[in-house]
Scaffold this motif. Structure first.
Motif, PDB file in Angstrom:
ATOM      1  N   ILE A  58       0.847  -1.182   0.000  1.00 14.31           N
ATOM      2  CA  ILE A  58       0.000   0.000   0.000  1.00 14.31           C
ATOM      3  C   ILE A  58       0.885   1.235   0.000  1.00 14.31           C
ATOM      4  O   ILE A  58       1.781   1.362   0.830  1.00 14.31           O
ATOM      5  N   PRO A  59       0.650   2.176  -0.924  1.00  8.64           N
ATOM      6  CA  PRO A  59       1.452   3.399  -0.976  1.00  8.64           C
ATOM      7  C   PRO A  59       1.378   4.166   0.344  1.00  8.64           C
ATOM      8  O   PRO A  59       0.372   4.127   1.052  1.00  8.64           O
ATOM      9  N   ALA A  60       2.444   4.881   0.680  1.00  9.99           N
ATOM     10  CA  ALA A  60       2.530   5.602   1.948  1.00  9.99           C
ATOM     11  C   ALA A  60       1.397   6.610   2.116  1.00  9.99           C
ATOM     12  O   ALA A  60       0.819   6.731   3.201  1.00  9.99           O
ATOM     13  N   GLU A  61       1.060   7.337   1.053  1.00 13.14           N
ATOM     14  CA  GLU A  61      -0.018   8.329   1.128  1.00 13.14           C
ATOM     15  C   GLU A  61      -1.346   7.667   1.472  1.00 13.14           C
ATOM     16  O   GLU A  61      -2.138   8.187   2.257  1.00 13.14           O
ATOM     17  N   ALA A  62      -1.591   6.497   0.914  1.00 15.45           N
ATOM     18  CA  ALA A  62      -2.826   5.771   1.190  1.00 15.45           C
ATOM     19  C   ALA A  62      -2.852   5.295   2.641  1.00 15.45           C
ATOM     20  O   ALA A  62      -3.911   5.309   3.284  1.00 15.45           O
ATOM     21  N   GLN A  63      -1.714   4.886   3.177  1.00 20.97           N
ATOM     22  CA  GLN A  63      -1.650   4.444   4.573  1.00 20.97           C
ATOM     23  C   GLN A  63      -2.006   5.584   5.520  1.00 20.97           C
ATOM     24  O   GLN A  63      -2.623   5.362   6.557  1.00 20.97           O
ATOM     25  N   LYS A  64      -1.626   6.819   5.161  1.00 23.30           N
ATOM     26  CA  LYS A  64      -1.946   7.983   5.996  1.00 23.30           C
ATOM     27  C   LYS A  64      -3.433   8.303   5.962  1.00 23.30           C
ATOM     28  O   LYS A  64      -4.007   8.701   6.972  1.00 23.30           O
ATOM     29  N   LYS A 105     -11.710  -8.046  -1.959  1.00 30.98           N
ATOM     30  CA  LYS A 105     -10.883  -8.149  -0.760  1.00 30.98           C
ATOM     31  C   LYS A 105     -10.004  -6.903  -0.693  1.00 30.98           C
ATOM     32  O   LYS A 105      -8.996  -6.802  -1.390  1.00 30.98           O
ATOM     33  N   PRO A 106     -10.385  -5.920   0.140  1.00 30.17           N
ATOM     34  CA  PRO A 106      -9.666  -4.650   0.152  1.00 30.17           C
ATOM     35  C   PRO A 106      -8.288  -4.751   0.795  1.00 30.17           C
ATOM     36  O   PRO A 106      -8.073  -5.550   1.702  1.00 30.17           O
ATOM     37  N   ASP A 107      -7.366  -3.914   0.307  1.00 29.92           N
ATOM     38  CA  ASP A 107      -6.056  -3.777   0.933  1.00 29.92           C
ATOM     39  C   ASP A 107      -6.094  -2.646   1.953  1.00 29.92           C
ATOM     40  O   ASP A 107      -5.321  -2.626   2.903  1.00 29.92           O
ATOM     41  N   ILE A 108      -7.011  -1.678   1.739  1.00 31.85           N
ATOM     42  CA  ILE A 108      -7.175  -0.525   2.607  1.00 31.85           C
ATOM     43  C   ILE A 108      -8.587   0.020   2.394  1.00 31.85           C
ATOM     44  O   ILE A 108      -9.205  -0.245   1.358  1.00 31.85           O
ATOM     45  N   CYS A 109      -9.098   0.754   3.394  1.00 29.93           N
ATOM     46  CA  CYS A 109     -10.441   1.313   3.306  1.00 29.93           C
ATOM     47  C   CYS A 109     -10.390   2.836   3.471  1.00 29.93           C
ATOM     48  O   CYS A 109      -9.541   3.358   4.200  1.00 29.93           O
ATOM     49  N   PHE A 110     -11.312   3.520   2.795  1.00 31.84           N
ATOM     50  CA  PHE A 110     -11.367   4.979   2.844  1.00 31.84           C
ATOM     51  C   PHE A 110     -12.758   5.443   3.235  1.00 31.84           C
ATOM     52  O   PHE A 110     -13.743   4.751   2.978  1.00 31.84           O
ATOM     53  N   LYS A 111     -12.841   6.665   3.824  1.00 34.92           N
ATOM     54  CA  LYS A 111     -14.139   7.181   4.257  1.00 34.92           C
ATOM     55  C   LYS A 111     -15.010   7.622   3.088  1.00 34.92           C
ATOM     56  O   LYS A 111     -16.228   7.575   3.168  1.00 34.92           O
ATOM     57  N   ASP A 112     -14.379   8.072   1.985  1.00 32.95           N
ATOM     58  CA  ASP A 112     -15.135   8.474   0.798  1.00 32.95           C
ATOM     59  C   ASP A 112     -14.246   8.401  -0.440  1.00 32.95           C
ATOM     60  O   ASP A 112     -13.039   8.182  -0.341  1.00 32.95           O
ATOM     61  N   THR A 113     -14.865   8.604  -1.599  1.00 31.97           N
ATOM     62  CA  THR A 113     -14.125   8.484  -2.859  1.00 31.97           C
ATOM     63  C   THR A 113     -13.100   9.605  -3.016  1.00 31.97           C
ATOM     64  O   THR A 113     -12.050   9.399  -3.622  1.00 31.97           O
ATOM     65  N   THR A 115     -11.255  10.953  -0.680  1.00 28.98           N
ATOM     66  CA  THR A 115     -10.069  10.547   0.079  1.00 28.98           C
ATOM     67  C   THR A 115      -9.306   9.462  -0.678  1.00 28.98           C
ATOM     68  O   THR A 115      -8.074   9.476  -0.736  1.00 28.98           O
ATOM     69  N   ALA A 116     -10.033   8.533  -1.275  1.00 29.30           N
ATOM     70  CA  ALA A 116      -9.390   7.468  -2.055  1.00 29.30           C
ATOM     71  C   ALA A 116      -8.619   8.067  -3.223  1.00 29.30           C
ATOM     72  O   ALA A 116      -7.487   7.648  -3.514  1.00 29.30           O
ATOM     73  N   GLU A 117      -9.199   9.049  -3.891  1.00 30.97           N
ATOM     74  CA  GLU A 117      -8.527   9.687  -5.025  1.00 30.97           C
ATOM     75  C   GLU A 117      -7.312  10.497  -4.570  1.00 30.97           C
ATOM     76  O   GLU A 117      -6.297  10.522  -5.261  1.00 30.97           O
ATOM     77  N   LYS A 118      -7.396  11.141  -3.404  1.00 29.15           N
ATOM     78  CA  LYS A 118      -6.228  11.853  -2.844  1.00 29.15           C
ATOM     79  C   LYS A 118      -5.077  10.889  -2.591  1.00 29.15           C
ATOM     80  O   LYS A 118      -3.916  11.232  -2.719  1.00 29.15           O
ATOM     81  N   ALA A 119      -5.420   9.650  -2.223  1.00 30.50           N
ATOM     82  CA  ALA A 119      -4.427   8.626  -1.928  1.00 30.50           C
ATOM     83  C   ALA A 119      -3.863   7.993  -3.202  1.00 30.50           C
ATOM     84  O   ALA A 119      -3.005   7.121  -3.127  1.00 30.50           O
TER      85      ALA A 119
END
Length: 125
Positions: A58-64, A105-113, A115-119
């Motif tokens: 998982i990219p670092a930005e996505a982990q944050k 099967k997700p690798d990470i979850c986001f509160k909204d789309t 945030t996902a796009e920012k990641a």
């Protein structure tokens, strides 16, 4: 007679060369040993049940910006967008309206789309 034999050998040689050239057309050129990948694609892990598998890096930005999934196919209720890191399609996210959302099967979850796009994740095509 000697000329006919030479001509036949020459045509066989040309035919073999043509076959080799056509066979190599579908192959990708080898990558240089000096190139480095943009990001790691997968990390080997051992699952709690003892089976080995791969888990996408998982990219670092996505982990944050994201949170860990609750289960194999579930995200927390406050972060329902499923982020999936894939080698072929890149980093994509799935909403509840996506086909087969329940099976992803997700690798990470986001509160909204957003945030996902920012990641760095994008909607699947």
């Amino acid at each position: 007679m000697n000329t006919q034999i030479k001509l036949r050998r020459f045509s066989i040689g040309l035919t073999l060369l043509a076959v080799l050239m056509l066979a190599s057309c579908g192959q990708k050129p080898e990558e240089s040993a000096t190139t480095t990948p943009e990001k790691p694609t997968a990390v080997s892990q051992v699952k709690p049940n003892g089976q080995s598998g791969t888990n996408a890096a998982i990219p670092a930005e996505a982990q944050k910006l994201g949170v860990k999934p609750q289960g194999e196919t579930t995200c927390p209720s406050n972060a329902p967008i499923k982020g999936k890191v894939t080698k072929k399609r890149g980093d994509i996210y799935h909403t509840a309206k996506s086909p087969d959302y329940a099976k992803v099967k997700p690798d990470i979850c986001f509160k909204d789309t957003t945030t996902a796009e920012k990641a760095g994740f994008k909607a699947p095509k």
